[in-house]
Design a protein around this motif. Structure first.
Motif, PDB file in Angstrom:
ATOM      1  N   ASP A 199       3.857 -10.254  13.166  1.00 48.53           N
ATOM      2  CA  ASP A 199       4.038  -9.515  14.221  1.00 48.53           C
ATOM      3  C   ASP A 199       4.843 -10.086  15.382  1.00 48.53           C
ATOM      4  OD1 ASP A 199       2.113  -7.715  13.345  1.00 48.53           O
ATOM      5  OD2 ASP A 199       0.458  -8.978  14.004  1.00 48.53           O
ATOM      6  N   LEU A 200       5.444 -11.275  14.977  1.00 48.37           N
ATOM      7  CA  LEU A 200       6.590 -11.806  16.067  1.00 48.37           C
ATOM      8  C   LEU A 200       7.518 -11.013  16.332  1.00 48.37           C
ATOM      9  CD1 LEU A 200       6.399 -14.685  17.398  1.00 48.37           C
ATOM     10  CD2 LEU A 200       8.384 -15.182  15.745  1.00 48.37           C
ATOM     11  N   VAL A 201       7.755 -10.734  17.834  1.00 53.83           N
ATOM     12  CA  VAL A 201       8.748  -9.908  18.598  1.00 53.83           C
ATOM     13  C   VAL A 201       9.834 -10.794  18.969  1.00 53.83           C
ATOM     14  CG1 VAL A 201       9.145  -8.275  20.196  1.00 53.83           C
ATOM     15  CG2 VAL A 201       7.156  -7.926  18.941  1.00 53.83           C
ATOM     16  N   LYS A 202       9.612 -11.928  19.671  1.00 46.59           N
ATOM     17  CA  LYS A 202      10.553 -12.790  20.342  1.00 46.59           C
ATOM     18  C   LYS A 202      10.348 -14.290  19.865  1.00 46.59           C
ATOM     19  CE  LYS A 202      12.559 -14.283  24.588  1.00 46.59           C
ATOM     20  NZ  LYS A 202      12.658 -13.919  26.097  1.00 46.59           N
ATOM     21  N   LEU A 203      11.366 -15.031  19.421  1.00 43.67           N
ATOM     22  CA  LEU A 203      11.680 -16.230  19.149  1.00 43.67           C
ATOM     23  C   LEU A 203      12.678 -17.063  19.794  1.00 43.67           C
ATOM     24  CD1 LEU A 203      10.537 -18.734  17.437  1.00 43.67           C
ATOM     25  CD2 LEU A 203      12.088 -17.918  15.514  1.00 43.67           C
ATOM     26  N   SER A 204      12.400 -18.047  20.555  1.00 46.84           N
ATOM     27  CA  SER A 204      13.001 -18.816  21.346  1.00 46.84           C
ATOM     28  C   SER A 204      12.997 -20.447  20.805  1.00 46.84           C
ATOM     29  CB  SER A 204      13.070 -18.805  22.685  1.00 46.84           C
ATOM     30  OG  SER A 204      13.770 -19.614  23.413  1.00 46.84           O
ATOM     31  N   LEU A 205      14.271 -20.922  20.251  1.00 46.88           N
ATOM     32  CA  LEU A 205      14.139 -22.508  20.022  1.00 46.88           C
ATOM     33  C   LEU A 205      15.345 -23.058  20.672  1.00 46.88           C
ATOM     34  CD1 LEU A 205      13.963 -21.788  15.843  1.00 46.88           C
ATOM     35  CD2 LEU A 205      11.891 -22.106  17.797  1.00 46.88           C
ATOM     36  N   VAL A 206      14.872 -24.066  21.634  1.00 47.82           N
ATOM     37  CA  VAL A 206      15.756 -24.693  22.783  1.00 47.82           C
ATOM     38  C   VAL A 206      15.580 -26.032  22.470  1.00 47.82           C
ATOM     39  CG1 VAL A 206      16.570 -25.087  24.868  1.00 47.82           C
ATOM     40  CG2 VAL A 206      15.752 -22.679  24.311  1.00 47.82           C
ATOM     41  N   SER A 207      16.796 -26.967  22.076  1.00 49.08           N
ATOM     42  CA  SER A 207      17.028 -28.217  21.976  1.00 49.08           C
ATOM     43  C   SER A 207      16.059 -28.716  21.084  1.00 49.08           C
ATOM     44  CB  SER A 207      16.416 -28.949  23.430  1.00 49.08           C
ATOM     45  OG  SER A 207      17.242 -28.569  24.463  1.00 49.08           O
ATOM     46  N   CYS A 208      15.998 -28.259  20.035  1.00 46.45           N
ATOM     47  CA  CYS A 208      15.507 -28.460  18.816  1.00 46.45           C
ATOM     48  C   CYS A 208      16.532 -29.454  18.001  1.00 46.45           C
ATOM     49  CB  CYS A 208      14.939 -27.507  17.879  1.00 46.45           C
ATOM     50  SG  CYS A 208      13.553 -26.542  18.809  1.00 46.45           S
ATOM     51  N   THR A 209      16.920 -30.590  18.444  1.00 46.76           N
ATOM     52  CA  THR A 209      18.011 -31.140  18.025  1.00 46.76           C
ATOM     53  C   THR A 209      18.070 -31.715  16.567  1.00 46.76           C
ATOM     54  OG1 THR A 209      17.352 -33.219  19.325  1.00 46.76           O
ATOM     55  CG2 THR A 209      18.933 -31.648  20.418  1.00 46.76           C
ATOM     56  N   MET A 210      16.857 -32.160  16.017  1.00 52.98           N
ATOM     57  CA  MET A 210      16.839 -32.642  14.703  1.00 52.98           C
ATOM     58  C   MET A 210      16.916 -31.840  13.416  1.00 52.98           C
ATOM     59  SD  MET A 210      16.816 -35.820  15.736  1.00 52.98           S
ATOM     60  CE  MET A 210      16.541 -36.784  14.234  1.00 52.98           C
ATOM     61  N   CYS A 211      16.376 -30.626  14.018  1.00 54.02           N
ATOM     62  CA  CYS A 211      16.052 -29.374  12.844  1.00 54.02           C
ATOM     63  C   CYS A 211      17.325 -29.165  12.361  1.00 54.02           C
ATOM     64  CB  CYS A 211      15.521 -28.322  13.493  1.00 54.02           C
ATOM     65  SG  CYS A 211      13.659 -28.737  14.036  1.00 54.02           S
ATOM     66  N   ASP A 212      17.651 -29.094  10.816  1.00 56.43           N
ATOM     67  CA  ASP A 212      18.874 -28.659  10.368  1.00 56.43           C
ATOM     68  C   ASP A 212      18.710 -27.459   9.395  1.00 56.43           C
ATOM     69  OD1 ASP A 212      17.082 -29.475   8.311  1.00 56.43           O
ATOM     70  OD2 ASP A 212      18.408 -30.915   7.275  1.00 56.43           O
ATOM     71  N   ARG A 213      17.741 -26.793   9.644  1.00 56.59           N
ATOM     72  CA  ARG A 213      17.426 -25.509   8.991  1.00 56.59           C
ATOM     73  C   ARG A 213      16.317 -24.673   9.701  1.00 56.59           C
ATOM     74  NH1 ARG A 213      15.848 -25.042   2.991  1.00 56.59           N
ATOM     75  NH2 ARG A 213      17.708 -26.405   2.984  1.00 56.59           N
ATOM     76  N   LEU A 214      16.364 -23.248   9.789  1.00 57.67           N
ATOM     77  CA  LEU A 214      15.365 -22.487  10.422  1.00 57.67           C
ATOM     78  C   LEU A 214      14.352 -21.713   9.410  1.00 57.67           C
ATOM     79  CD1 LEU A 214      17.664 -20.436  12.787  1.00 57.67           C
ATOM     80  CD2 LEU A 214      16.414 -22.225  13.115  1.00 57.67           C
ATOM     81  N   PRO A 215      13.268 -21.662   9.747  1.00 55.72           N
ATOM     82  CA  PRO A 215      12.415 -20.641   8.815  1.00 55.72           C
ATOM     83  C   PRO A 215      13.007 -19.412   8.259  1.00 55.72           C
ATOM     84  CG  PRO A 215      11.298 -21.326  10.943  1.00 55.72           C
ATOM     85  CD  PRO A 215      12.902 -21.718  11.193  1.00 55.72           C
ATOM     86  N   GLN A 216      12.697 -18.882   7.654  1.00 49.82           N
ATOM     87  CA  GLN A 216      13.179 -17.598   6.974  1.00 49.82           C
ATOM     88  C   GLN A 216      13.099 -16.331   7.729  1.00 49.82           C
ATOM     89  OE1 GLN A 216      11.894 -17.073   2.945  1.00 49.82           O
ATOM     90  NE2 GLN A 216      13.047 -18.687   1.852  1.00 49.82           N
ATOM     91  N   LEU A 217      13.781 -16.672   9.100  1.00 53.51           N
ATOM     92  CA  LEU A 217      13.584 -15.668  10.090  1.00 53.51           C
ATOM     93  C   LEU A 217      14.047 -14.220   9.746  1.00 53.51           C
ATOM     94  CD1 LEU A 217      14.692 -17.717  13.038  1.00 53.51           C
ATOM     95  CD2 LEU A 217      12.432 -17.490  12.270  1.00 53.51           C
ATOM     96  N   TRP A 218      15.008 -13.893   8.675  1.00 58.02           N
ATOM     97  CA  TRP A 218      15.561 -12.878   8.537  1.00 58.02           C
ATOM     98  C   TRP A 218      14.457 -12.043   7.559  1.00 58.02           C
ATOM     99  CZ3 TRP A 218      16.800 -17.787   6.579  1.00 58.02           C
ATOM    100  CH2 TRP A 218      16.616 -18.058   5.406  1.00 58.02           C
ATOM    101  N   GLN A 219      13.313 -12.474   7.259  1.00 59.88           N
ATOM    102  CA  GLN A 219      12.322 -11.808   6.526  1.00 59.88           C
ATOM    103  C   GLN A 219      11.183 -11.218   7.525  1.00 59.88           C
ATOM    104  OE1 GLN A 219      10.977 -13.591   3.232  1.00 59.88           O
ATOM    105  NE2 GLN A 219      12.725 -14.315   2.656  1.00 59.88           N
TER     106      GLN A 219
END
Length: 1130
Positions: free
Chosen positions: A770-790
């Motif tokens: 049900d997620l409508v909005k996602l904001s990721l700021v200064s997550c400097t160690m993450c090298d990949r995102l979850p499968q947001l395109w799904q």
């Protein structure tokens, strides 16, 4: 009638409190059993005959006086029983140890008295109330009131969507619509503004009719500017001008000047809705400004109920809105009264036709009556409504019909809706706050196992389904989602007729001096002006006020607020830095306190903790508030605590977990000292809605080992933020894992997350669906995102300062298909240092990606990104006419690219079958500091473009847009010290929008305009140059290209002198400058000495504040109107 019509719900509320099991458990009521027994007998007896009494009160003065006395004692009884409840809560807090925690000063402010004295005092009050009621019952028997059974309200509510949109096709208005549209379009060449009134009685649909015209495609194409202003009672010229120009000027002169700038030279359509003004001077002042500056063909469409208003304002014959055809009214009525596939009994259909006859052409009345009868399916019930309906005359309008819907409501719903009379007309109501105000006034009856908020939402949904509320919207601006609504004017009139003088709204009139009636219970102020009179009124009368809302300045308006001892709800505009404008012990009944937006509050006094009845405390936006009272744990009645925007909060008060009723806590600061609540306090709270967690660096291992803090919570908005963190990397992931939310999460914000991987629940599609909005700021160690395109519901994705993210989509297998980002509408990528690709599957990189619904794309400072994505191939059979195959952004409307040092390609694939549209729907593009880009994108609908000033290659590629214009306008104005801004609007030769092209406006940034050929502007019809100090001489060579220019305006060019002799000699006599120029305006050019040679076509010349101007070439002009202001000619 207004005095007594809400008496039955009030008596019922008191009766519920008398009969309550909890009341009998109050030890404070020991010795008062006899009085309670009397009330238990008398109150139901009164309720049995109250319906007959209220009806007789409309024509029997003695009965009316009796009803007033009964209402007065009922309010007193309500306060008395609430005092017992407060005393019980106070003693419970004492048993928990509050006495030991309070300072001496605080103890003295509390209601310190012995149980014996309390029972004596309250017993005396209760006996007085019982005596008064016994006298009233004796008088009731003398009046001979009879028992009348009311029709029970249905409990089987229709399962309909609460967001109601009037989708009825008003066929009977179609001919009227085209008549008005044709009149507006036919006025295209007339310089005088057309003022066309639409007149009709309330409820005929004047506003809807105006909206249909306003949004007609032909109107949209032919009017360059459209504005809608709801005028209402007070025809405030300054306010109207500000609304048109979207400014906030305080004085009339500045507001009108901004208005003139907004409409200058543009063909506009202005709708003035709901006008009541009969002051000819006010209208003349506004009309003069609207007439002088607008383009040819401008028009004003106004709606009013008053024929005299139409005569004052109209320049054309007023259009009388006819009553809606009976056939269309019946369709509206039946759509509401019967379900989609529900059988329509012949008997009910026939009665329905007769009921529709009583609607007298009002679609609102048909809709309201249909909704009312949707739960009543018997002939007897429909026949009863038909008999009670009264014909609307000139005086009453449709109010009696609309009241039928109101009279059909259960008693508690009557109270809830009638309360809305406190808000001004057209006021946008926050539904969540409305329900809390209902709770504060005890309008919502309690039910076992159902939260009052849930019951309130049910009541609201039922009122929506019965058409008491309209314009129900979910506003998703910013990081919050809230539901809003309005009350239709006619239904607002119904509420006012019910409440009478119990509800008072003081509008923005600084000279308001009317004394508030002593009967006022609910007060709304929309101005800071009446402070002095309000303070004096509170001192003398109005001790019974229960609700006080609006713009109430605590510094001067409510010095005597403590005298309002019956207050249940209070909103304050608070400007003092310390202290409250009331003594908490005097407002012991207060349930709702709104101090939001008060930036000067630094601390709340500890005394506020004795307000045990408080349910809602709103501190949103109190940015200077550094702490909350340490004894808040004793405020056990608190259900909603809004602290979002309190950016100075250092921690939360201790033992916050004691507040087991708390379900809204918008902002929680994790403190590091022993006197603060740890995050573990949230573990057993059933929080709902929004929760922001800040300073998570202070979370300890012990806090997160207690179990899942997110379970049993119906959170829709969740935010995590760390600051100045030096803890181990993996600990961040453990913190997020400790807050695994339930399904239903709509907004997720994560700031300064330092772990390499996101928690497992963020990769769980069932949690994130049900997620409508996602904001990721200064997550400097993450090298990949979850499968947001799904994610099936994701609409907004914001990524900033993710230093290790090299690809937007990284999968473990398979391919990215057309289902990629299926609902995404806004994508923001900022400061992603190593982002260089769009997708990667099993180590294979690619640049093909599809954003089927994306409307806004903003990419900034992603220096490794070389190109935008290409659309994925949907199979070898895909044709070039397939939008999904031709563009990765088939719906994109707004593009912002900034600081992309490596971007060199638009991502377009070369196809054998012809050129693609990279952005087929793009309207606005802003391209700044992208040095490798040498061309503009393929965007056939582009209307706004900004690009660097020193990019001649882009300038040349822009030329293809210029050649498509049949006519255009150019505006040059300062953008920055080294930029100018230009806007180009396409119109046809008659001043109308060009129907053959999708261009409407184009804006260009760059001073390159004065250093290149203007040959592409041969069709330019309007040129405006503002504040261009680099312009010293008239650009004669450039002007020579403008063979179609019709209007030229030059403002505030401080260094403009005149024509350079060398350039002037290059312009031959045979090639006249600006051969089509008809209008020239020069304003505030202090160094201008001369004007270029003017053409014979010139008709109007305006010169203002050009003090050095010595001559202008008007000698050869045959007919010209010259206007000189503050200019001395030598």
């Amino acid at each position: 009638m207004a005095t007594s019509i809400l008496l039955a719900p009030l008596i019922s509320m008191v009766n519920r409190k008398v009969s309550s099991y909890l009341v009998r458990q109050y030890q404070e009521m020991d010795g008062m059993e006899e009085q309670l027994a009397v009330l238990e007998r008398k109150l139901p007896a009164i309720l049995d005959v109250i319906t007959d009494a209220e009806e007789q009160g409309t024509h029997r003065p003695g009965v009316s006086a009796w009803l007033k006395a009964l209402k007065a004692v009922a309010y007193k009884a309500n306060d008395v029983f609430d005092e017992f409840k407060y005393e019980a809560l106070r003693r419970e807090a004492k048993r928990k140890g509050q006495d030991n925690k309070f300072s001496t000063d605080a103890v003295m402010l509390r209601p310190a008295h012995s149980p014996i004295l309390f029972r004596y005092r309250m017993g005396k009050k209760l006996r007085k109330i019982v005596h008064t009621i016994e006298v009233l019952v004796a008088e009731m028997n003398a009046f001979g009131f009879k028992y009348r059974q009311e029709m029970p309200a249905s409990k089987q509510w229709r399962q309909t969507d609460s967001i109601i949109i009037d989708s009825e096709n008003i066929i009977s208005r179609e001919a009227e619509k085209w008549k008005i549209v044709d009149m507006l379009l036919a006025h295209s060449t007339n310089k005088d503004v057309l003022v066309l009134p639409v007149v009709g009685m309330g409820g005929l649909g004047k506003t809807t009719f105006a909206q249909i015209i306003y949004n007609d495609p032909d109107i949209q194409k032919n009017f360059q500017l459209r504005k809608w202003v709801c005028v209402l009672d007070d025809f405030d010229v300054t306010a109207i001008a500000n609304k048109i120009s979207m400014s906030t000027e305080k004085d009339s002169e500045s507001a009108l000047e901004k208005l003139q700038q907004e409409i200058s030279g543009r063909r506009y359509l202005l709708v003035l809705d709901d006008v009541w003004n009969r002051d000819t001077d006010k209208w003349a002042k506004l009309k003069y400004c609207l007439q002088q500056c607008g383009g040819s063909g401008s028009a004003i469409l106004m709606t009013t109920r008053d024929e005299r208003v139409a005569q004052i304002m109209g320049t054309a014959q007023a259009h009388q809105l006819v009553k809606m055809d009976k056939k269309d009214l019946l369709a509206i009525f039946e759509k509401r009264a019967f379900g989609l596939n529900e059988q329509k009994p012949d008997e009910l259909v026939q009665i329905g036709k007769e009921i529709v006859d009583r609607c007298h052409g009002s679609p609102l009345a048909a809709k309201a009556l249909g909704s009312m009868l949707s739960n009543q399916k018997s002939v007897e019930e429909w026949g009863a409504v038909l008999k009670k309906s009264s014909i609307c005359d000139e005086e009453s309008g449709i109010l009696p019909i609309l009241k039928l819907s109101y009279n059909d409501l259960p008693a508690h719903m009557k109270q809830c809706f009638a309360f809305c009379a406190v808000f001004p007309k057209n006021y946008v109501i926050n539904v969540e706050k409305l329900i809390q105000l209902w709770m504060a006034n005890d309008f919502i009856p309690s039910e076992d196992a159902i939260r009052p908020e849930t019951k309130g939402k049910q009541i609201f949904n039922e009122l929506v389904s019965r058409s008491f509320f309209q314009d129900v919207n979910q506003d998703g601006s910013g990081n919050n989602y809230m539901t809003t609504c309005t009350v239709h004017d006619l239904m607002h009139d119904v509420a006012l007729s019910v409440m009478g003088k119990e509800c008072v709204t003081i509008e923005e009139r600084l000279n308001y001096m009317e004394i508030l009636p002593y009967t006022v219970r609910h007060l709304f102020l929309s101005s800071h002006g009446p402070g002095t009179f309000l303070s004096a009124t509170l001192k003398e009368t109005c001790s019974g006020i229960q609700t006080m809302l609006g713009s109430i300045d605590a510094s001067n308006s409510v010095r005597h607020l403590s005298k309002c001892t019956s207050l249940r709800a209070l909103q304050l505009c608070y400007y003092r830095s310390s202290g409250l404008p009331f003594v908490p012990k005097h407002l012991k009944h207060l349930r709702y306190l709104d101090l939001s937006g008060n930036c000067h509050i630094k601390a709340l006094p500890e005394e506020i903790c004795i307000m045990y009845n408080l349910q809602t405390l709103n501190l949103s936006g109190c940015e200077s508030l550094s702490g909350l009272p340490k004894d808040m744990k004793y405020m056990t009645g608190l259900r909603h605590l809004y602290t979002d925007g309190c950016l100075s909060l250092k921690c939360m008060p201790p033992n916050l977990g004691w507040l087991t009723s708390l379900q809204t806590l918008t902002y929680f600061v994790v403190g590091c000292s022993s006197g603060c609540s740890s995050i573990g306090e949230l573990r057993h709270m059933n929080l709902r809605g929004q929760l922001q967690l800040c300073h998570l660096e202070n979370v300890t291992e012990a806090d997160i080992t207690m179990g899942n803090h997110g379970g049993k919570k119906d959170l829709t908005q969740l935010s995590f933020a760390w600051k100045n963190d030096c803890s181990e990397v993996d600990f961040h992931e453990k913190v997020l894992d400790a807050f695994t939310p339930n399904r239903g999460l709509q907004i997720l914000l994560v700031d300064s997350y330092r772990s390499i991987r996101f928690p497992t629940w963020m990769t769980n599609l069932s949690v994130m669906q049900d997620l409508v909005k996602l904001s990721l700021v200064s997550c400097t160690m993450c090298d990949r995102l979850p499968q947001l395109w799904q994610l099936p519901a994701l609409q907004v994705l914001y990524l900033e300062r993710m230093d290790r993210l090299h690809c937007l989509c990284i999968g473990d297998g398979g391919t990215l298909t057309s289902s990629t980002f299926p609902k995404l509408r806004e994508l923001v990528l900022l400061d992603l240092k190593i982002l260089n690709g769009w997708w990667e599957v099993k180590g294979r990189h690619g640049h093909q990606l599809l954003f089927p619904l994306l409307e806004e794309l903003s990419i900034g400072r992603c220096n490794k990104l070389t190109n935008l994505p290409e659309p994925p191939m949907l199979g070898q059979s895909s044709s070039c006419n397939d939008n999904m195959a031709r563009s990765a952004f088939p719906a994109l409307k707004k593009l912002m690219l900034h600081g992309l040092k490596s971007l060199s390609k638009w991502g377009k694939k070369e196809e054998i079958c012809g050129e693609q549209s990279t952005f087929p729907l793009l309207e606005e593009a802003n391209i700044i500091d992208c040095p490798e880009l040498s061309t503009l994108p393929e965007a056939p609908r582009l209307r706004v473009l900004a690009f660097p000033e020193d990019r001649p290659l882009i300038w040349l590629s822009m030329a293809r847009y210029m050649t498509a214009f049949s006519n255009a306008r150019l505006k040059i104005a300062p953008y920055s010290p080294s930029h100018v801004q230009c806007s180009i609007q396409q119109v046809d030769g008659k001043g109308k929008w060009n129907h053959r092209s999708s261009h409407s406006t184009m804006e260009l940034c760059g001073s390159y305009f004065f250093h290149t050929s203007w040959k592409y502007f041969v069709n330019l019809s309007y040129l405006e140059i503002i504040s261009c100090d680099e312009l010293m001489y008239w650009p004669l060579k450039e002007l020579q290209c403008l063979v179609s220019l019709n209007r030229l305006t030059v403002h505030c060019c401080n260094n403009l002198i005149g024509s350079a002799k060398i350039l002037e000699e290059l312009v031959s006599e045979g090639n006249q400058l600006l051969p089509c120029l008809e209008f020239l305006k020069i304003k505030s050019c202090p160094n201008l000495v001369e004007i270029f040679s003017l053409p014979p076509s010139l008709k109007e010349l305006y010169i203002e504040r050009c003090s050095k101007l010595e001559s202008y070439g008007v000698s050869r002009v045959l007919k010209v109107r010259v206007f000189m202001l503050n200019t001395q000619m030598t």
